[in-house]
Write a protein that holds these residues in place. Structure first.
Motif, mmCIF file in Angstrom:
data_model
loop_
_atom_site.group_PDB
_atom_site.id
_atom_site.type_symbol
_atom_site.label_atom_id
_atom_site.label_comp_id
_atom_site.label_asym_id
_atom_site.label_seq_id
_atom_site.Cartn_x
_atom_site.Cartn_y
_atom_site.Cartn_z
ATOM 1 N N MET A 164 0.869 -1.167 0.000
ATOM 2 C CA MET A 164 0.000 0.000 0.000
ATOM 3 C C MET A 164 0.913 1.226 0.000
ATOM 4 O O MET A 164 1.815 1.320 0.829
ATOM 5 C CB MET A 164 -0.890 0.002 1.235
ATOM 6 C CG MET A 164 -1.916 1.126 1.261
ATOM 7 S SD MET A 164 -3.223 0.874 0.057
ATOM 8 C CE MET A 164 -4.220 -0.321 0.953
ATOM 9 N N GLY B 258 -3.999 6.047 1.065
ATOM 10 C CA GLY B 258 -3.259 4.919 0.515
ATOM 11 C C GLY B 258 -3.847 4.409 -0.786
ATOM 12 O O GLY B 258 -5.057 4.489 -1.012
ATOM 13 N N GLN C 219 -3.291 0.924 -3.417
ATOM 14 C CA GLN C 219 -2.651 -0.395 -3.479
ATOM 15 C C GLN C 219 -1.924 -0.596 -4.797
ATOM 16 O O GLN C 219 -2.469 -0.328 -5.875
ATOM 17 C CB GLN C 219 -3.707 -1.491 -3.288
ATOM 18 C CG GLN C 219 -3.168 -2.903 -3.368
ATOM 19 C CD GLN C 219 -2.243 -3.249 -2.204
ATOM 20 O OE1 GLN C 219 -2.480 -2.832 -1.069
ATOM 21 N NE2 GLN C 219 -1.182 -4.007 -2.484
#
Length: 120
Positions: free
Chosen positions: A92, A113, A115
């Protein structure tokens, strides 16, 4: 209050590329030093790259030569171009923005965040 919006994560095969973007909201006349961190499952968050208000970049040894950070001070954005991705880059990714400038430009904000998954 400063807000960050990240985008650009996804899934790619090893050797592929992704571009992450981070946009910080305007806060008076302040500028930002912006950076990217990442955290893989079961590991601590680690530094990836940073760029200061004058455009000077820094990189972790693990990404030097593969990742490039850039910024647009007028738009309060910082992009991370990631080439030659490896499975160990899977994590992340978080953007962090630190206010700099006048005496009132203090504090840091983290994004939510995005991914990045790299398959072998």
């Amino acid at each position: 209050q400063v807000q960050l919006v990240e985008s650009g994560g996804g899934s790619v095969q090893a050797g592929g590329s992704l571009r992450l973007s981070c946009v910080a909201s305007r806060y008076y006349s302040c500028k930002y030093d912006m950076s990217w961190y990442r955290q893989a499952p079961g590991k601590d968050r680690e530094f990836v790259s940073a760029i200061d208000r004058d455009g000077r970049p820094r990189y972790a040894d693990s990404v030097k030569g593969r990742f490039t950070i850039s910024q647009d001070n007028a738009k309060n954005t910082a992009d991370l171009q990631m080439n030659g991705l490896k499975p160990e880059d899977t994590a992340m990714y978080y953007c962090k923005a630190e206010l700099v400038g006048g005496w009132y430009c203090r504090g840091e904000t983290w994004g939510q965040g995005t991914q990045v998954t790299v398959s072998s």
